[in-house]
Design an enzyme around this catalytic site. Sequence first.
Site, PDB file in Angstrom:
ATOM      1  N   ASP A   1       3.997 -96.051 -23.323  1.00 56.92           N
ATOM      2  CA  ASP A   1       4.127 -97.455 -22.748  1.00 56.92           C
ATOM      3  C   ASP A   1       5.371 -98.228 -23.458  1.00 56.92           C
ATOM      4  OD1 ASP A   1       3.895 -99.988 -21.475  1.00 56.92           O
ATOM      5  OD2 ASP A   1       2.068-100.524 -22.340  1.00 56.92           O
TER       6      ASP A   1
ATOM      7  N   ASP B   1      -2.005 -94.589 -24.893  1.00 60.29           N
ATOM      8  CA  ASP B   1      -2.196 -95.560 -23.710  1.00 60.29           C
ATOM      9  C   ASP B   1      -2.531 -94.712 -22.499  1.00 60.29           C
ATOM     10  OD1 ASP B   1      -2.603 -98.093 -22.838  1.00 60.29           O
ATOM     11  OD2 ASP B   1      -0.571 -98.524 -22.028  1.00 60.29           O
TER      12      ASP B   1
ATOM     13  N   LYS C   1       8.432-103.889 -25.239  1.00 55.74           N
ATOM     14  CA  LYS C   1       7.681-104.274 -26.632  1.00 55.74           C
ATOM     15  C   LYS C   1       8.482-104.309 -27.883  1.00 55.74           C
ATOM     16  CE  LYS C   1       3.396-101.660 -24.896  1.00 55.74           C
ATOM     17  NZ  LYS C   1       2.436-102.783 -25.036  1.00 55.74           N
TER      18      LYS C   1
ATOM     19  N   LYS D   1      -6.716 -94.395 -16.482  1.00 52.68           N
ATOM     20  CA  LYS D   1      -5.637 -94.851 -16.708  1.00 52.68           C
ATOM     21  C   LYS D   1      -4.899 -94.038 -17.558  1.00 52.68           C
ATOM     22  CE  LYS D   1      -2.701 -98.516 -19.504  1.00 52.68           C
ATOM     23  NZ  LYS D   1      -2.838 -99.402 -20.515  1.00 52.68           N
TER      24      LYS D   1
ATOM     25  N   ARG E   1      -3.242-101.996 -15.171  1.00 44.78           N
ATOM     26  CA  ARG E   1      -3.995-102.567 -14.153  1.00 44.78           C
ATOM     27  C   ARG E   1      -3.598-102.174 -12.742  1.00 44.78           C
ATOM     28  NH1 ARG E   1      -3.615-108.444 -16.537  1.00 44.78           N
ATOM     29  NH2 ARG E   1      -3.893-107.124 -18.277  1.00 44.78           N
TER      30      ARG E   1
ATOM     31  N   GLU F   1       0.643-103.010 -17.034  1.00 38.87           N
ATOM     32  CA  GLU F   1       1.005-102.233 -16.083  1.00 38.87           C
ATOM     33  C   GLU F   1      -0.291-101.472 -15.615  1.00 38.87           C
ATOM     34  OE1 GLU F   1       0.614 -99.806 -19.340  1.00 38.87           O
ATOM     35  OE2 GLU F   1       1.995-101.656 -19.469  1.00 38.87           O
TER      36      GLU F   1
END
Length: 559
Positions: free
Chosen positions: A322, A340, A329, A317, A404, A402
């Site tokens: 993010d 991330d 957020k 990933k 996954r 996001e």
Amino acid sequence: FFFFARMLTFRPLALGLLAQSACALRIAPLMTARNGAATMADATSSAPELLFESPASTLGKAASTVVVGRQTALLELSPTLLPAGVPVDLWKALVGKVKPGDAGGSASTMYTAADGEAKTLVAAVLPEHCSRHNSPIRPHAITSLVAPAATDAAKEGGGAAVLLVLEEPAHAAGAACAVARAFPLYSQKKLRQPAEPRGCVRVGFATRSAAISDGAGSVYGPCAKAAAGVRLAARLVDAPPEQLTTTAFVQEAGAVAARLREQGREVLVEVISGDELRERGYGGLYGVGKAATEPPALCVLSHVPDGASKKVCLVGKGIVYDTGGLALKPKEGMCGMKADMGGAAGLLGAFEAAVSIGTGGTALHCALCLAENAIGPTAFRNDDVLCFFSGKTCEINNTDAEGRLVLSDGVAHVTASPSLLPGGGSPDLVVDMATLTGAQMVATGKHFAAVFTNDEETERAAVAAGRRTGDLVHPVPYAPEFHRAEFASKVADCKNSVKDRGNAQVSCAGNFIGENLHPDFEGAWLHIDCAGPAFHADRATGYGVALVLGLLEVEGFAP
């Protein structure tokens, strides 16, 4: 020859330099920032160099020597392993005054060396207690004790020396990775002042009775390459998103390939990016990254040795930042989201180290799922339906879930039938790694990644590799029949966020990814959620490099 839809040719001199000296690997940064911001080259110019070499060539030369080990081992240490000029009684008194507790402790003293100069000696005493789930290497204590003891001394004349007194020679590789974490490459402090000297830290290994030599077949070469992988991964995670864009990350991957080719390793690179992702059906990766300034990309590195009999695929990933997307957020939750992409960074570092050390008869592929989860007029929305490369559709009920989505495309790509990877064939093992859920830290804490796998033998191997290398893991329940219902949708094959946050979120998130493995895939699949251990005290740890090297059982990391 294997022909790619888009093959990039990377020029080694343009993308990075490899310098080797006494088993040291130095990684030249590549990234430049937009709008005149500081560059990555500025950020890493003063980080100390790590040299892995026999203590025989190190002892007594450094301005400061740090000797690391358990108290009993240090008290019983052979006098030949102490710097010349250190009285044995002084050493034992220094070690004896330390109360290591659960975190370890240290004490230091000045001494007059054989050459008449005043030098520093540090006794870094590791904790005695080590539970059955911890690593006997005690890597977290090594990192925390070595960093303050050697960082400043590294820049003095003679540099710093670290002598790791091991309980077993097999602990060398994990200990080397722990030392690497103590010396992060990334810094943007004092950019307008004259550059400080890089300095040098020489790292050697010994048992309590004798030094471990650096002759043919020694651990020093693999340790240096593993440590370089850890520092590469940590540098990428520490970099701000202004510098480490998706495009810059692809360049970093190209530089890895170039350095490996300079060593005589064959590495192929395929990049699918931007609108091509949409056109070829990678709806998860494209959907997450389409609103960002820099395009999303699937970047796949492949190393297929002649006669390879096993195939392992790494899927990382790589969310370079993010925001949470339109499910934005809060500011408290957004700071730190540069990390991330820790899964992709760790796997890229592991790929370079593994291929450099040698994968034996194993073909190794590394798929980096790169995107920025940005907001803007083209951002994907809650209620949108995305179609993955697997053919499954997903109703979005949380744009902040996001990771996954991009990994679903990644695992579908590497398990596609017929194969899309050089060498063909179905993988024997797929490993995906991600800073996926905050729930991981609730489930397994900040020192242990969570592992979720369809294969009991792989689960045992992952736990053993974690203890052997210091990148600790702990399994979470694997029971897809309990997890699938959490993602039920009336209009698509699934939603992307769970209905009940109290029902094994880590397992559910991992299973979401696993549902996109090709139906004909019969190998083992291991999901690693490293949200906690990838980042510590506002610094990246390079987590995952040592763990993957242990899973692959490359030289120095085998049981």
